[in-house]
Motif scaffolding. Structure first.
Motif, PDB file in Angstrom:
ATOM      1  N   VAL A 122       1.063  -1.186   0.103  1.00 16.61           N
ATOM      2  CA  VAL A 122       0.004  -0.119  -0.016  1.00 16.61           C
ATOM      3  C   VAL A 122       0.974   1.492   0.031  1.00 16.61           C
ATOM      4  N   THR A 123       1.659   1.405   0.809  1.00 12.34           N
ATOM      5  CA  THR A 123       2.647   2.451   0.998  1.00 12.34           C
ATOM      6  C   THR A 123       3.974   2.460   0.406  1.00 12.34           C
ATOM      7  N   GLY A 124       4.356   1.161  -0.263  1.00 11.02           N
ATOM      8  CA  GLY A 124       5.663   0.979  -0.968  1.00 11.02           C
ATOM      9  C   GLY A 124       6.903   1.350  -0.103  1.00 11.02           C
ATOM     10  N   LYS A 125       6.671   1.432   1.355  1.00 12.00           N
ATOM     11  CA  LYS A 125       7.645   1.337   2.250  1.00 12.00           C
ATOM     12  C   LYS A 125       8.044   0.126   3.191  1.00 12.00           C
ATOM     13  N   ARG A 126       9.250   0.041   3.688  1.00 11.95           N
ATOM     14  CA  ARG A 126       9.406  -1.044   4.676  1.00 11.95           C
ATOM     15  C   ARG A 126       8.564  -0.945   5.647  1.00 11.95           C
ATOM     16  N   ALA A 127       8.137  -2.321   6.219  1.00 18.36           N
ATOM     17  CA  ALA A 127       6.989  -2.169   7.076  1.00 18.36           C
ATOM     18  C   ALA A 127       7.066  -3.284   8.162  1.00 18.36           C
ATOM     19  N   THR A 128       6.713  -3.357   9.412  1.00 25.27           N
ATOM     20  CA  THR A 128       6.667  -4.422  10.095  1.00 25.27           C
ATOM     21  C   THR A 128       5.306  -5.169   9.867  1.00 25.27           C
ATOM     22  N   THR A 129       5.271  -6.323   9.788  1.00 27.65           N
ATOM     23  CA  THR A 129       3.899  -7.165   9.406  1.00 27.65           C
ATOM     24  C   THR A 129       3.302  -7.205  10.876  1.00 27.65           C
ATOM     25  N   GLY A 130       4.132  -7.263  11.747  1.00 28.89           N
ATOM     26  CA  GLY A 130       3.736  -7.320  13.441  1.00 28.89           C
ATOM     27  C   GLY A 130       3.684  -9.009  13.761  1.00 28.89           C
ATOM     28  N   PHE A 131       4.051  -9.797  12.947  1.00 25.02           N
ATOM     29  CA  PHE A 131       3.940 -11.174  13.111  1.00 25.02           C
ATOM     30  C   PHE A 131       5.181 -11.883  13.389  1.00 25.02           C
ATOM     31  N   ARG A 132       5.098 -13.041  14.158  1.00 24.24           N
ATOM     32  CA  ARG A 132       6.312 -13.844  14.411  1.00 24.24           C
ATOM     33  C   ARG A 132       6.430 -15.048  13.580  1.00 24.24           C
ATOM     34  N   GLU A 133       5.218 -15.379  12.922  1.00 17.17           N
ATOM     35  CA  GLU A 133       5.078 -16.569  12.015  1.00 17.17           C
ATOM     36  C   GLU A 133       4.967 -15.980  10.637  1.00 17.17           C
ATOM     37  N   LEU A 134       5.811 -16.567   9.857  1.00 20.81           N
ATOM     38  CA  LEU A 134       6.118 -16.418   8.431  1.00 20.81           C
ATOM     39  C   LEU A 134       4.624 -16.603   7.785  1.00 20.81           C
ATOM     40  N   LYS A 135       4.055 -17.470   7.773  1.00 25.57           N
ATOM     41  CA  LYS A 135       2.517 -17.804   7.246  1.00 25.57           C
ATOM     42  C   LYS A 135       1.726 -16.440   7.521  1.00 25.57           C
ATOM     43  N   ALA A 136       1.786 -16.023   8.853  1.00 22.59           N
ATOM     44  CA  ALA A 136       0.897 -14.811   9.192  1.00 22.59           C
ATOM     45  C   ALA A 136       1.337 -13.511   8.597  1.00 22.59           C
ATOM     46  N   ALA A 137       2.641 -13.568   8.348  1.00 19.77           N
ATOM     47  CA  ALA A 137       3.193 -12.244   7.649  1.00 19.77           C
ATOM     48  C   ALA A 137       2.880 -12.357   6.210  1.00 19.77           C
ATOM     49  N   LYS A 138       2.908 -13.568   5.641  1.00 14.44           N
ATOM     50  CA  LYS A 138       2.546 -13.568   4.153  1.00 14.44           C
ATOM     51  C   LYS A 138       1.059 -13.374   4.071  1.00 14.44           C
ATOM     52  N   ALA A 139       0.275 -13.619   5.000  1.00 13.44           N
ATOM     53  CA  ALA A 139      -1.139 -13.287   4.810  1.00 13.44           C
ATOM     54  C   ALA A 139      -1.288 -11.922   5.028  1.00 13.44           C
ATOM     55  N   TRP A 140      -0.557 -11.219   5.795  1.00 11.49           N
ATOM     56  CA  TRP A 140      -0.652  -9.827   6.015  1.00 11.49           C
ATOM     57  C   TRP A 140      -0.358  -9.253   4.603  1.00 11.49           C
ATOM     58  N   LYS A 141       0.605  -9.371   4.069  1.00 15.37           N
ATOM     59  CA  LYS A 141       1.233  -9.015   2.847  1.00 15.37           C
ATOM     60  C   LYS A 141       0.107  -9.175   1.938  1.00 15.37           C
ATOM     61  N   ALA A 142      -0.767 -10.457   1.613  1.00 14.97           N
ATOM     62  CA  ALA A 142      -1.628 -10.622   0.751  1.00 14.97           C
ATOM     63  C   ALA A 142      -2.707  -9.593   0.876  1.00 14.97           C
ATOM     64  N   HIS A 143      -3.263  -9.548   2.154  1.00 11.45           N
ATOM     65  CA  HIS A 143      -4.198  -8.655   2.487  1.00 11.45           C
ATOM     66  C   HIS A 143      -3.951  -6.993   2.014  1.00 11.45           C
ATOM     67  N   ARG A 144      -2.755  -6.874   2.370  1.00 13.77           N
ATOM     68  CA  ARG A 144      -2.265  -5.401   1.805  1.00 13.77           C
ATOM     69  C   ARG A 144      -2.420  -5.303   0.168  1.00 13.77           C
ATOM     70  N   GLU A 145      -1.889  -6.511  -0.315  1.00 11.48           N
ATOM     71  CA  GLU A 145      -1.816  -6.407  -1.945  1.00 11.48           C
ATOM     72  C   GLU A 145      -3.296  -6.150  -2.487  1.00 11.48           C
ATOM     73  N   ILE A 146      -4.262  -6.766  -1.873  1.00  9.77           N
ATOM     74  CA  ILE A 146      -5.547  -6.874  -2.226  1.00  9.77           C
ATOM     75  C   ILE A 146      -6.167  -5.198  -1.977  1.00  9.77           C
ATOM     76  N   ILE A 147      -5.692  -4.509  -0.919  1.00  8.91           N
ATOM     77  CA  ILE A 147      -6.120  -3.255  -0.591  1.00  8.91           C
ATOM     78  C   ILE A 147      -5.429  -2.283  -1.713  1.00  8.91           C
ATOM     79  N   ALA A 148      -4.001  -2.509  -1.827  1.00 11.18           N
ATOM     80  CA  ALA A 148      -3.307  -1.820  -2.954  1.00 11.18           C
ATOM     81  C   ALA A 148      -4.153  -1.847  -4.213  1.00 11.18           C
ATOM     82  N   ALA A 149      -4.588  -3.003  -4.568  1.00 17.07           N
ATOM     83  CA  ALA A 149      -5.086  -3.400  -6.118  1.00 17.07           C
ATOM     84  C   ALA A 149      -6.402  -2.266  -6.306  1.00 17.07           C
ATOM     85  N   ASN A 150      -7.231  -1.810  -5.219  1.00 11.49           N
ATOM     86  CA  ASN A 150      -8.243  -0.914  -5.317  1.00 11.49           C
ATOM     87  C   ASN A 150      -7.968   0.614  -4.885  1.00 11.49           C
TER      88      ASN A 150
END
Length: 177
Positions: A22-50
């Motif tokens: 969304v912002t194009g900047k380095r950011a924390t996902t806030g998650f310790r598990e890689l699977k959760a971090a990837k889900a966070w990024k996927a959600h942010r990609e959906i937001i960025a698409a609209n």
């Protein structure tokens, strides 16, 4: 900085970081598990698409309040602008200035009402505050920074119960006029 991974994630202090779509900047996902971090990024990609979603996610409550004050300053008096600042200031105090507009919904409206009632505020005042919030969100909606349903924010049981005072002027007050 933590070790970079091939998929764009790196771990720092036990938390996964990546580039926010969304912002194009380095950011924390806030998650310790890689699977959760990837889900966070996927959600942010959906937001960025609209663009509407992206604007709503990146426009904060403080940004919206500043925009309506600026917009209203074109044709409103200083006293009216002060009222808007006061009424909207309560939302900033309770919800926080950095709240994304996309998060404003009926649940927050309910919690806001409960908070203000616990502070001893009358429904008459709460209705005025929601009116100011509605004006701010209408402008945000027009600018494609909010896509929620404004009519659902104020709980249905918040009804202005204004009863005007009835009293007559004293003789001294009448003579002072």
């Amino acid at each position: 900085m933590g070790k970079e991974r091939r998929d764009g994630f790196h771990k720092r202090g036990g938390i996964w970081h990546t580039t926010d779509p969304v912002t194009g900047k380095r950011a924390t996902t806030g998650f310790r598990e890689l699977k959760a971090a990837k889900a966070w990024k996927a959600h942010r990609e959906i937001i960025a698409a609209n663009p509407t979603n992206a604007a709503a996610e990146t426009t904060t409550l403080a940004d919206g309040c500043a925009a309506i004050i600026d917009y209203k300053s074109q044709d409103k008096s200083a006293a009216t602008l002060l009222i808007y600042r006061q009424k909207l200031g309560h939302f900033i105090r309770i919800w926080g200035a950095e709240l994304p507009l996309a998060r404003i919904g009926p649940e927050l409206g309910d919690s806001y009402t409960a908070q203000r009632r616990s502070e001893g505020v009358t429904d008459h005042t709460i209705v005025k505050e929601f009116s100011a919030l509605g004006q701010m969100l209408k402008l945000a909606k027009r600018r494609r920074c909010y896509h929620g349903d404004i009519s659902l924010l104020k709980p249905g049981n918040v009804i202005p119960r204004y009863t005007p005072r009835s009293r007559a002027l004293t003789v001294a007050e009448f003579n002072a006029l």
